[in-house]
Write an enzyme that holds these catalytic residues in place. Sequence first.
Site, PDB file in Angstrom:
ATOM      1  N   ASP A 224     -28.174  -7.834   3.017  1.00 60.44           N
ATOM      2  CA  ASP A 224     -26.731  -7.791   2.752  1.00 60.44           C
ATOM      3  C   ASP A 224     -26.453  -8.857   1.688  1.00 60.44           C
ATOM      4  O   ASP A 224     -26.450 -10.052   1.980  1.00 60.44           O
ATOM      5  CB  ASP A 224     -25.972  -8.084   4.046  1.00 60.44           C
ATOM      6  CG  ASP A 224     -24.464  -8.075   3.847  1.00 60.44           C
ATOM      7  OD1 ASP A 224     -23.999  -8.179   2.687  1.00 60.44           O
ATOM      8  OD2 ASP A 224     -23.739  -7.983   4.860  1.00 60.44           O
TER       9      ASP A 224
ATOM     10  N   TYR B 186      -8.172  13.444  -2.887  1.00 57.94           N
ATOM     11  CA  TYR B 186      -9.177  13.498  -1.809  1.00 57.94           C
ATOM     12  C   TYR B 186     -10.469  14.099  -2.330  1.00 57.94           C
ATOM     13  O   TYR B 186     -10.437  15.091  -3.056  1.00 57.94           O
ATOM     14  CB  TYR B 186      -8.663  14.370  -0.650  1.00 57.94           C
ATOM     15  CG  TYR B 186      -8.294  13.530   0.552  1.00 57.94           C
ATOM     16  CD1 TYR B 186      -9.284  12.848   1.247  1.00 57.94           C
ATOM     17  CD2 TYR B 186      -6.979  13.400   0.966  1.00 57.94           C
ATOM     18  CE1 TYR B 186      -8.969  12.045   2.330  1.00 57.94           C
ATOM     19  CE2 TYR B 186      -6.652  12.605   2.054  1.00 57.94           C
ATOM     20  CZ  TYR B 186      -7.659  11.926   2.727  1.00 57.94           C
ATOM     21  OH  TYR B 186      -7.340  11.132   3.793  1.00 57.94           O
TER      22      TYR B 186
ATOM     23  N   LYS C 121     -16.851  -9.819  -4.660  1.00 55.16           N
ATOM     24  CA  LYS C 121     -17.088 -11.261  -4.583  1.00 55.16           C
ATOM     25  C   LYS C 121     -17.642 -11.724  -5.933  1.00 55.16           C
ATOM     26  O   LYS C 121     -16.936 -11.638  -6.931  1.00 55.16           O
ATOM     27  CB  LYS C 121     -18.009 -11.564  -3.389  1.00 55.16           C
ATOM     28  CG  LYS C 121     -17.374 -11.170  -2.038  1.00 55.16           C
ATOM     29  CD  LYS C 121     -18.218 -11.608  -0.871  1.00 55.16           C
ATOM     30  CE  LYS C 121     -17.537 -11.371   0.462  1.00 55.16           C
ATOM     31  NZ  LYS C 121     -17.775 -10.056   1.036  1.00 55.16           N
TER      32      LYS C 121
ATOM     33  N   GLU D 128     -13.692  14.399  -0.217  1.00 59.69           N
ATOM     34  CA  GLU D 128     -14.745  14.321   0.805  1.00 59.69           C
ATOM     35  C   GLU D 128     -15.996  15.048   0.324  1.00 59.69           C
ATOM     36  O   GLU D 128     -15.926  16.145  -0.227  1.00 59.69           O
ATOM     37  CB  GLU D 128     -14.241  14.911   2.123  1.00 59.69           C
ATOM     38  CG  GLU D 128     -13.247  13.977   2.774  1.00 59.69           C
ATOM     39  CD  GLU D 128     -12.750  14.450   4.117  1.00 59.69           C
ATOM     40  OE1 GLU D 128     -13.281  15.433   4.649  1.00 59.69           O
ATOM     41  OE2 GLU D 128     -11.797  13.833   4.629  1.00 59.69           O
TER      42      GLU D 128
ATOM     43  N   ARG E 202     -11.951  -4.390  -4.347  1.00 58.59           N
ATOM     44  CA  ARG E 202     -12.317  -4.445  -2.931  1.00 58.59           C
ATOM     45  C   ARG E 202     -13.066  -3.178  -2.585  1.00 58.59           C
ATOM     46  O   ARG E 202     -12.525  -2.078  -2.716  1.00 58.59           O
ATOM     47  CB  ARG E 202     -11.061  -4.510  -2.039  1.00 58.59           C
ATOM     48  CG  ARG E 202     -10.202  -5.726  -2.198  1.00 58.59           C
ATOM     49  CD  ARG E 202     -10.977  -6.978  -1.999  1.00 58.59           C
ATOM     50  NE  ARG E 202     -11.201  -7.265  -0.616  1.00 58.59           N
ATOM     51  CZ  ARG E 202     -10.682  -8.324   0.016  1.00 58.59           C
ATOM     52  NH1 ARG E 202      -9.890  -9.161  -0.617  1.00 58.59           N
ATOM     53  NH2 ARG E 202     -10.944  -8.530   1.279  1.00 58.59           N
TER      54      ARG E 202
ATOM     55  N   THR F  34     -20.561  -5.941  -0.621  1.00 58.65           N
ATOM     56  CA  THR F  34     -19.201  -5.707  -1.066  1.00 58.65           C
ATOM     57  C   THR F  34     -19.239  -5.714  -2.593  1.00 58.65           C
ATOM     58  O   THR F  34     -20.261  -6.035  -3.202  1.00 58.65           O
ATOM     59  CB  THR F  34     -18.239  -6.811  -0.579  1.00 58.65           C
ATOM     60  OG1 THR F  34     -18.824  -8.073  -0.911  1.00 58.65           O
ATOM     61  CG2 THR F  34     -17.981  -6.736   0.902  1.00 58.65           C
TER      62      THR F  34
HETATM   63  N1  DSN Z   1     -14.855 -12.376   4.822  1.00 59.58           N
HETATM   64  C1  DSN Z   1     -16.021 -12.523   3.991  1.00 59.58           C
HETATM   65  C2  DSN Z   1     -16.248 -13.935   3.611  1.00 59.58           C
HETATM   66  O1  DSN Z   1     -15.275 -14.648   3.418  1.00 59.58           O
HETATM   67  O2  DSN Z   1     -17.381 -14.350   3.461  1.00 59.58           O
HETATM   68  C3  DSN Z   1     -17.216 -11.933   4.624  1.00 59.58           C
HETATM   69  O3  DSN Z   1     -16.914 -10.683   5.109  1.00 59.58           O
END
Ligand code: DSN
Length: 421
Positions: free
Chosen positions: A204, A58, A233, A60, A239, A230
């Site tokens: 974003d 942890y 991707k 924080e 993740r 994120t």
């Molecule tokens: N779930 C993601 C996507 O597939 O684009 C976006 O959050």
Amino acid sequence: MTSTANREPSLSETDAEIHGIIKAEERRQFESVRMIASENYVSRAVLEATASVLTNKYSEGYAGKRYYQGQVNCDAVEVLACSRIQKLFGAEHVNVQPYSGSPANLAVYLAFCKPGDTVMGLGLPAGGHLTHGWNVSITGKYFKSVPYGVRPDTHRIDMDEVRKLALEHRPRLLFCGGTAYARTWDFPAFRAIADEIGAILVADIAHVSGLVAAGVHPSPVGIADVVTSTTHKTLRGPRGGMILCKATHAKDIDRAVFPGLQGGPHNHTTAALAVAAKEASTPAFKEYAANIVVNAKALGDALLERGFALITGGTDNHLLLVDMTPKGVAGKPYAQALERAGIVCNYNSIPFDPRKPFDPSGIRLGTPAITSRAMGVTEMHAIAGFMERVVTNIANESELDRIRGDVRELCSAFPAPGILL
Ligand code: DSN
């Protein structure tokens, strides 16, 4: 070193069910052409960091200012992750603690808005994200959301509409970025509109962050006040989520993430992100990111040649939105038939879709994962051929199974990062 670890039973010994499911998932990922635009294969190194003992800790707070003792290693991990991301994107300030993209966006609302404030983002049916103010999300329930859309003729963002709505509704936050938009985002144009009304501009870049890092898509860093993403991707990390911002917003963003929205950061994820950021700073990653776009364009061209209809007519990035209407099949049954044939994508609404979101007209395809396997233009043509065979044999299960065999054979020639069968 004395440890109990080497006397402990392995996962396969303690939990054969979960072990078996994980092994089956490895095989599924290896044997499929994975084209969900938001997915990828992380490297073995990223997987190792994700599965490390850092999950036990942890932390924080932030490096040097934690609420728990024992932070010597977690501080080092977070400092390294922040400095690598900062360098990769040229950002003034970085927060790597958001658990994923949605919490990263929520932290931005918390940093700058009060409930009831007005926000603007690309509407979900036009390719935006839930957390940009869509009505079923908390961001559309607790804030007054004014979505903008795309032009009916070109399906590209209607900047005239964005400006008109912005001047009329004067949102506190103006979001750009989406999940099913195949064209380049014009960040300076959004900046100009945000400046006219004094809005905070939020980019974003969850989908394109790997392309941005590699210079294959323009960067909003230095243009937008805040950039969220994120990390799993096109960036090919674990993740997770992150927020990049101008130094003037650093305190507000940090306070919003912790203690505003979250407790302890996931240190194993932070370490894996640091590893991914190191990988993304290499020439090999730049080549990879460029190839994602080359492959998406090649796949798009090959589909057009076969009579498929692409929203906006093609792509500038990693994804394609395909309108299945001219093929006489809806997106969902086609995505289901593709999966039977070993090609995995998601059914997706298209702009102005006359069908419902759970049974829409389109599918969304992405090339990040297959490009991580070093598939190239030749394979894109082969995949388009498989997709055509599936659409003409949608109710012919034995033919779908034969295609699956061909897909498996194609995949067997391309190692998948992180997977050893
Ligand atoms: N779930 C993601 C996507 O597939 O684009 C976006 O959050």
